[in-house]
Design an enzyme around this catalytic site. Sequence first.
Site, PDB file in Angstrom:
ATOM      1  N   ARG A 250      58.452  76.235  54.976  1.00  0.00           N
ATOM      2  CA  ARG A 250      58.353  76.906  53.502  1.00  0.00           C
ATOM      3  C   ARG A 250      58.898  77.473  52.398  1.00  0.00           C
ATOM      4  NH1 ARG A 250      55.502  82.230  55.723  1.00  0.00           N
ATOM      5  NH2 ARG A 250      55.982  82.495  57.422  1.00  0.00           N
TER       6      ARG A 250
ATOM      7  N   HIS B 207      55.391  88.313  59.333  1.00  0.00           N
ATOM      8  CA  HIS B 207      55.715  87.266  57.880  1.00  0.00           C
ATOM      9  C   HIS B 207      54.735  86.075  58.342  1.00  0.00           C
ATOM     10  CE1 HIS B 207      58.381  85.337  55.331  1.00  0.00           C
ATOM     11  NE2 HIS B 207      58.887  84.323  55.997  1.00  0.00           N
TER      12      HIS B 207
ATOM     13  N   ASP C 118      50.804  91.741  46.558  1.00  0.00           N
ATOM     14  CA  ASP C 118      50.567  89.935  46.662  1.00  0.00           C
ATOM     15  C   ASP C 118      49.383  89.226  47.599  1.00  0.00           C
ATOM     16  OD1 ASP C 118      52.033  89.360  44.479  1.00  0.00           O
ATOM     17  OD2 ASP C 118      53.849  87.789  46.575  1.00  0.00           O
ATOM     18  N   ARG C 119      48.724  88.392  46.990  1.00  0.00           N
ATOM     19  CA  ARG C 119      47.762  87.794  47.957  1.00  0.00           C
ATOM     20  C   ARG C 119      46.110  88.739  47.649  1.00  0.00           C
ATOM     21  NH1 ARG C 119      49.198  83.068  50.166  1.00  0.00           N
ATOM     22  NH2 ARG C 119      46.899  82.780  50.355  1.00  0.00           N
TER      23      ARG C 119
ATOM     24  N   HIS D  36      49.652  92.664  52.052  1.00  0.00           N
ATOM     25  CA  HIS D  36      49.286  91.852  51.230  1.00  0.00           C
ATOM     26  C   HIS D  36      48.312  92.480  50.461  1.00  0.00           C
ATOM     27  CE1 HIS D  36      52.337  89.074  51.828  1.00  0.00           C
ATOM     28  NE2 HIS D  36      52.104  88.495  52.247  1.00  0.00           N
TER      29      HIS D  36
ATOM     30  N   ASP E  95      52.410  92.766  57.632  1.00  0.00           N
ATOM     31  CA  ASP E  95      52.295  92.501  56.239  1.00  0.00           C
ATOM     32  C   ASP E  95      50.888  93.308  56.199  1.00  0.00           C
ATOM     33  OD1 ASP E  95      54.419  91.266  57.191  1.00  0.00           O
ATOM     34  OD2 ASP E  95      53.060  88.695  55.454  1.00  0.00           O
TER      35      ASP E  95
ATOM     36  N   HIS F  17      61.763  91.828  58.517  1.00  0.00           N
ATOM     37  CA  HIS F  17      60.530  90.868  58.678  1.00  0.00           C
ATOM     38  C   HIS F  17      60.537  89.516  58.503  1.00  0.00           C
ATOM     39  CE1 HIS F  17      56.820  89.966  55.911  1.00  0.00           C
ATOM     40  NE2 HIS F  17      57.311  88.550  55.131  1.00  0.00           N
TER      41      HIS F  17
ATOM     42  N   ASN G  21      59.615  89.036  51.954  1.00  0.00           N
ATOM     43  CA  ASN G  21      59.439  88.224  50.636  1.00  0.00           C
ATOM     44  C   ASN G  21      59.249  88.615  49.447  1.00  0.00           C
ATOM     45  OD1 ASN G  21      58.018  87.260  52.476  1.00  0.00           O
ATOM     46  ND2 ASN G  21      58.086  85.292  51.635  1.00  0.00           N
ATOM     47  N   HIS G  22      57.974  89.013  49.455  1.00  0.00           N
ATOM     48  CA  HIS G  22      57.156  89.345  48.579  1.00  0.00           C
ATOM     49  C   HIS G  22      57.530  90.378  47.666  1.00  0.00           C
ATOM     50  CE1 HIS G  22      54.040  86.446  48.838  1.00  0.00           C
ATOM     51  NE2 HIS G  22      53.642  86.147  50.163  1.00  0.00           N
TER      52      HIS G  22
ATOM     53  N   ASP H 107      56.194  93.403  52.541  1.00  0.00           N
ATOM     54  CA  ASP H 107      54.993  92.199  52.827  1.00  0.00           C
ATOM     55  C   ASP H 107      53.601  93.113  52.343  1.00  0.00           C
ATOM     56  OD1 ASP H 107      56.363  89.568  51.993  1.00  0.00           O
ATOM     57  OD2 ASP H 107      54.976  89.134  53.031  1.00  0.00           O
TER      58      ASP H 107
END
Lengths: 373, 306
Positions: free
Chosen positions: B210, B237, B82-83, B53, B51, B163, B111-112, B79
């Site tokens: 989750r 992940h 995001d974040r 991010h 990831d 992922h 998944n993002h 990923d």
Amino acid sequence: MLSPQEKKDKVIRSTDIDALSCRSSANRLSYFVPPDSYTDVLIQSYQKYLQYCQGYTGLSSGRTLRQSFGDKKFPLINRGTYFRTRAIDVVIEQFIKEFPQSQIVSLGGGSDTRAYRILNKHQLVNYYEIDFPESVKIKKLAILQSDEIKKIIDFKEKLSVNINNREEFDLMDGNIHTSKYHLIAYDLRDLKDDPTQFNQKLEGFDVNLPTLVLSECVLCYMNPAENTNVLKFWKDFCKEYVSVFIYEPMSLHDAFGTTMAKNLADRGINLLTFNEYSDLQEKSKYLHETCGFQRVRLTDLSEIAGYGIKKNNHKESWVDVQEIYRINHIELIDEVEEIRLLLQHYCLCYAEYSESNKKLVGIDRWNWLESVE
Amino acid sequence: MLNLDETIEKIKLCKHIPEEDVEELCTKVIELLIEEANIQHVDTPVTICGDIHGQLHDLLTLFKTGGECPTTQYLFLGDFVDRGFYSLESFLLLMSLKVRYPDRITLIRGNHESRQITTVYGFYDECVRKYGSVNVWRYCCEVFDYLSLGAIVGGKGGVFCIHGGLSPDIESIDQIRILDRKQEVPHEGGMCDLLWSDPEEVSGWAISPRGAGFLFGENEVNSFLHTNNISLIARAHQLVMEGYKEMFNQGLVTVWSAPNYCYRCGNIASVLTIDDNLNRDYKVFEAATQDVSSIPSKKPAIEYFI
């Protein structure tokens, strides 16, 4: 010009806006059932009157509120807010169940709405909320706007308050005393100088009634000596039977804790006992040995939310499986390890003292990670 | 006309990339991705990354740690967004490298990389903040739908890269090959699980905290390795404080490449290089800067309960 201490106090007061925005966000997403209908009243009061406060944030009141309430909260913040509220609720409910005629004292609760939820349900409880004078005024102004809350707290005065500028806000009396609810303007750090003056403010308080003192992220902004002053005050004041229930962050002396202290310091927030009592053992020792409480129970929020490592299957879970399932499906959580880490750094500490051997029997319904008998 | 080398340098400096350039870049990436299989074959040696991010500065450190692309061949396990505060720049950089050196970098979906998740976790808001409209976010989401779902490094006996993890609906890699991947990540089913599941010390399959995907245990991993003739599952992940974590008798590894995740977690990060003999070499690295001045002013505060 504000002194450095006044600047710090401003930041501490503004943490209430942060907490309120978290509660509001979780509430909007239906984490709470039934929903918390009082939160909006408090938000409206901030929207109307924050501009007249001297001491909240360095930003304009409009910008402060837009920043806090405008931005979406991450799911882990909503979940954490829910689990914290829920865990404190169940312990308080247990306390009232065993001691229906009792007193609850909320320290620095700011715009928390728990008092109204509890008073609405329990007729014999006498509730005290103590906070900075400015925070108390915001709350009083909210109460005066809400017939529902006025009814719940048995507020009978025909009082119309018209606050239109800083001077009027300044001169306003923030205190409220009714038959079952007391809102008291007081800086708890002053306890070191004048405990007797503080006693006089506690109108209608009965030292012989079982009393639960609640601190949600409040004592953590006071230094260790002030912590001890406050806790010992209540212990000595209510010798018959007093419980304290504390929710606050702890450093665990790890990388996450170190980063947290730094990030918060960058926002002007200093956690004064974060490293001093950095984990459950140290907090337990502090409450038992330094403050003299007899029974002590401690756990962390990750355990409560079901992310904990240690399992004790003989005990009731803090939140039942179906409810956890409901919560976990309101929003997808993208990183379990992160929420576990965050929640691990927040503890719940229950401690009690009684000279007549009273105790909260039901406290051991739940699993605690640390306990002292 | 897009000048790639110039754009790459601009992105690295966090400079604004015109909307037309983003659109053109996305179109070009889609032209490449549309030719890729659900499971891409990747030759050794390759450096596998977890990831990112949106932590652009840490992504630059990652390239310094693992060697610059194209000298080093890269496989990113999703990923990207995001974040973090620089999701857009991070994804633009990876897309630019993909267009510039298509054979030296593989991007698979996390998944993002999803419309729904990016509206919750920051990428959507970041695009709107930076461009004043949703166009750039839309172009990027279009790209997400074309990303491969996984990769196999080193052929037979090699490394399966994904992922998230395994799915109770998927026993063989061939079943992934026939999925219709060009869609938003579904809420359930095989494609969802591949992007959402986590390994855990459980027996069989368990519900994931989750809210999507499953937890899977050692037996599931062993049987997947055996059925598909592979020696390792490399996935991302999950935040790992030490940067990487091998589990199940070294049959699975989690690689995490976002140091001090969310500017909050205090963790280190890693990348994993698989050489021609399928040997594993982990390189760890720390956050580029702990300095808040690198955090843009118009950003959400790093959140705690206070």
